[in-house]
Design a protein around this motif. Structure first.
Motif, PDB file in Angstrom:
ATOM      1  N   ALA A 157      38.104  13.385  44.410  1.00 54.10           N
ATOM      2  CA  ALA A 157      38.868  14.558  44.835  1.00 54.10           C
ATOM      3  C   ALA A 157      39.780  14.147  45.982  1.00 54.10           C
ATOM      4  CB  ALA A 157      37.926  15.677  45.277  1.00 54.10           C
ATOM      5  N   VAL A 158      40.815  14.944  46.183  1.00 54.89           N
ATOM      6  CA  VAL A 158      41.746  14.701  47.274  1.00 54.89           C
ATOM      7  C   VAL A 158      41.880  15.993  48.066  1.00 54.89           C
ATOM      8  CG1 VAL A 158      44.076  13.984  47.907  1.00 54.89           C
ATOM      9  CG2 VAL A 158      42.987  12.992  45.887  1.00 54.89           C
ATOM     10  N   LEU A 159      41.698  15.894  49.389  1.00 52.11           N
ATOM     11  CA  LEU A 159      41.896  17.046  50.254  1.00 52.11           C
ATOM     12  C   LEU A 159      43.330  17.041  50.758  1.00 52.11           C
ATOM     13  CD1 LEU A 159      38.776  17.462  52.570  1.00 52.11           C
ATOM     14  CD2 LEU A 159      39.264  18.511  50.377  1.00 52.11           C
ATOM     15  N   LEU A 212      39.383   7.050  52.720  1.00 49.13           N
ATOM     16  CA  LEU A 212      38.161   7.622  52.175  1.00 49.13           C
ATOM     17  C   LEU A 212      37.525   8.525  53.222  1.00 49.13           C
ATOM     18  CD1 LEU A 212      36.005   7.590  49.907  1.00 49.13           C
ATOM     19  CD2 LEU A 212      35.009   5.618  51.070  1.00 49.13           C
ATOM     20  N   LEU A 213      37.278   9.785  52.858  1.00 50.84           N
ATOM     21  CA  LEU A 213      36.656  10.733  53.783  1.00 50.84           C
ATOM     22  C   LEU A 213      35.160  10.850  53.562  1.00 50.84           C
ATOM     23  CD1 LEU A 213      39.288  13.623  53.753  1.00 50.84           C
ATOM     24  CD2 LEU A 213      38.984  11.824  55.481  1.00 50.84           C
ATOM     25  N   ALA A 214      34.728  10.874  52.299  1.00 50.09           N
ATOM     26  CA  ALA A 214      33.307  11.093  52.027  1.00 50.09           C
ATOM     27  C   ALA A 214      32.900  10.494  50.684  1.00 50.09           C
ATOM     28  CB  ALA A 214      32.990  12.591  52.020  1.00 50.09           C
ATOM     29  N   ALA A 250      31.210  23.400  49.096  1.00 50.05           N
ATOM     30  CA  ALA A 250      31.535  23.849  50.455  1.00 50.05           C
ATOM     31  C   ALA A 250      30.992  22.854  51.482  1.00 50.05           C
ATOM     32  CB  ALA A 250      30.971  25.248  50.710  1.00 50.05           C
ATOM     33  N   ARG A 251      29.768  22.349  51.259  1.00 48.11           N
ATOM     34  CA  ARG A 251      29.205  21.342  52.170  1.00 48.11           C
ATOM     35  C   ARG A 251      30.040  20.068  52.133  1.00 48.11           C
ATOM     36  NH1 ARG A 251      24.405  23.151  49.653  1.00 48.11           N
ATOM     37  NH2 ARG A 251      24.204  21.210  48.446  1.00 48.11           N
ATOM     38  N   ARG A 252      30.426  19.634  50.931  1.00 51.95           N
ATOM     39  CA  ARG A 252      31.224  18.415  50.784  1.00 51.95           C
ATOM     40  C   ARG A 252      32.585  18.575  51.451  1.00 51.95           C
ATOM     41  NH1 ARG A 252      31.740  17.223  44.905  1.00 51.95           N
ATOM     42  NH2 ARG A 252      29.516  16.816  45.163  1.00 51.95           N
ATOM     43  N   ALA A 253      33.242  19.715  51.259  1.00 51.20           N
ATOM     44  CA  ALA A 253      34.557  19.957  51.872  1.00 51.20           C
ATOM     45  C   ALA A 253      34.446  19.973  53.390  1.00 51.20           C
ATOM     46  CB  ALA A 253      35.143  21.273  51.359  1.00 51.20           C
ATOM     47  N   ALA A 254      33.433  20.648  53.913  1.00 48.82           N
ATOM     48  CA  ALA A 254      33.267  20.725  55.364  1.00 48.82           C
ATOM     49  C   ALA A 254      33.008  19.341  55.958  1.00 48.82           C
ATOM     50  CB  ALA A 254      32.126  21.683  55.716  1.00 48.82           C
ATOM     51  N   ALA A 255      32.152  18.546  55.305  1.00 48.79           N
ATOM     52  CA  ALA A 255      31.863  17.194  55.796  1.00 48.79           C
ATOM     53  C   ALA A 255      33.112  16.319  55.729  1.00 48.79           C
ATOM     54  CB  ALA A 255      30.725  16.575  54.987  1.00 48.79           C
ATOM     55  N   SER A 256      33.915  16.488  54.699  1.00 51.05           N
ATOM     56  CA  SER A 256      35.152  15.716  54.559  1.00 51.05           C
ATOM     57  C   SER A 256      36.153  16.091  55.637  1.00 51.05           C
ATOM     58  CB  SER A 256      35.752  15.927  53.166  1.00 51.05           C
ATOM     59  OG  SER A 256      34.866  15.460  52.160  1.00 51.05           O
ATOM     60  N   CYS A 257      36.248  17.371  55.942  1.00 48.99           N
ATOM     61  CA  CYS A 257      37.142  17.810  57.027  1.00 48.99           C
ATOM     62  C   CYS A 257      36.682  17.266  58.369  1.00 48.99           C
ATOM     63  CB  CYS A 257      37.226  19.338  57.064  1.00 48.99           C
ATOM     64  SG  CYS A 257      38.152  20.053  55.690  1.00 48.99           S
ATOM     65  N   ARG A 258      35.367  17.252  58.602  1.00 50.66           N
ATOM     66  CA  ARG A 258      34.839  16.676  59.849  1.00 50.66           C
ATOM     67  C   ARG A 258      35.161  15.183  59.921  1.00 50.66           C
ATOM     68  NH1 ARG A 258      30.589  20.044  58.721  1.00 50.66           N
ATOM     69  NH2 ARG A 258      29.341  18.352  57.820  1.00 50.66           N
ATOM     70  N   ALA A 259      34.988  14.481  58.803  1.00 56.06           N
ATOM     71  CA  ALA A 259      35.277  13.042  58.778  1.00 56.06           C
ATOM     72  C   ALA A 259      36.755  12.791  59.066  1.00 56.06           C
ATOM     73  CB  ALA A 259      34.891  12.448  57.428  1.00 56.06           C
ATOM     74  N   THR A 275      33.789   7.727  57.896  1.00 55.01           N
ATOM     75  CA  THR A 275      33.561   8.250  56.556  1.00 55.01           C
ATOM     76  C   THR A 275      32.177   8.883  56.505  1.00 55.01           C
ATOM     77  OG1 THR A 275      34.977   6.552  55.579  1.00 55.01           O
ATOM     78  CG2 THR A 275      33.371   7.595  54.110  1.00 55.01           C
ATOM     79  N   ALA A 276      32.067  10.010  55.822  1.00 57.39           N
ATOM     80  CA  ALA A 276      30.781  10.703  55.701  1.00 57.39           C
ATOM     81  C   ALA A 276      30.031  10.186  54.475  1.00 57.39           C
ATOM     82  CB  ALA A 276      30.994  12.208  55.569  1.00 57.39           C
ATOM     83  N   TYR A 277      28.766   9.871  54.659  1.00 55.10           N
ATOM     84  CA  TYR A 277      27.884   9.590  53.531  1.00 55.10           C
ATOM     85  C   TYR A 277      27.004  10.805  53.354  1.00 55.10           C
ATOM     86  CZ  TYR A 277      24.316   8.036  50.411  1.00 55.10           C
ATOM     87  OH  TYR A 277      23.464   7.969  49.340  1.00 55.10           O
TER      88      TYR A 277
END
Length: 168
Positions: free
Chosen positions: A27-29, A83-85, A143-152, A158-160
């Protein structure tokens, strides 16, 4: 007698062919000038929105899958950023386990936004979404994945994730 390297390569190839395959998607944010992210609304029977992107095809890298999926879904040709997550998702009924990769698409220009073209058979609409709207529109996992990616994106590393939850 010395072992033939070709025999060793063949043994490794036979072994790796026996390993389990994992589902993979990318995915791409994309962000606007107020840091809202772009979400897409599927035209088919899902009750939640998604991050733009999709499944990687056989022998396709996650980055190449992201480029292809964004072209197919939004009509945009982009080179994903960092790479964000990485999110490992366990199996569930009807789905195998998988690795979900999220890249930074950066801030879209007004020209790119105006050029967005959705495939009507796949996507009904798109919208810029605040974190509150993400929680309403996305499944809890997304929603969890998007939030973690935004934080990263904001904090650097990078978020694992496993099933959308950060693993330290």
């Amino acid at each position: 007698m010395t072992a033939d390297p070709a025999d060793t390569d063949q043994a490794v190839a036979d072994y790796t062919a026996s390993l389990p395959a994992k589902r993979m998607a990318a995915a791409v944010l994309f962000f606007d000038d107020t840091d809202r992210i772009l979400l897409v609304e599927p035209a088919y029977t899902k009750t939640y929105w998604e991050l733009p992107g999709g499944s990687a095809e056989a022998d396709e890298s996650p980055r190449a899958a992201a480029v292809r999926e964004i072209q197919e879904e939004l009509g945009l040709t982009v080179e994903p950023g960092r790479l964000l997550a990485i999110d490992w998702v366990p199996p569930r009924p009807g789905r195998t386990e998988g690795l979900m990769i999220v890249f930074d698409g950066g801030q879209l220009s007004p020209e790119q936004v105006a050029a967005i073209q959705l495939p009507p058979e796949e996507l009904r609409s798109w919208a810029w979404s605040t974190s509150h709207e993400q929680e309403q529109r996305l499944s809890p996992l997304l929603a969890r994945r998007a939030a973690a990616s935004c934080r990263a994106r904001a904090e650097g590393p990078t978020a694992y994730l496993e099933n959308g939850y950060a693993v330290s």
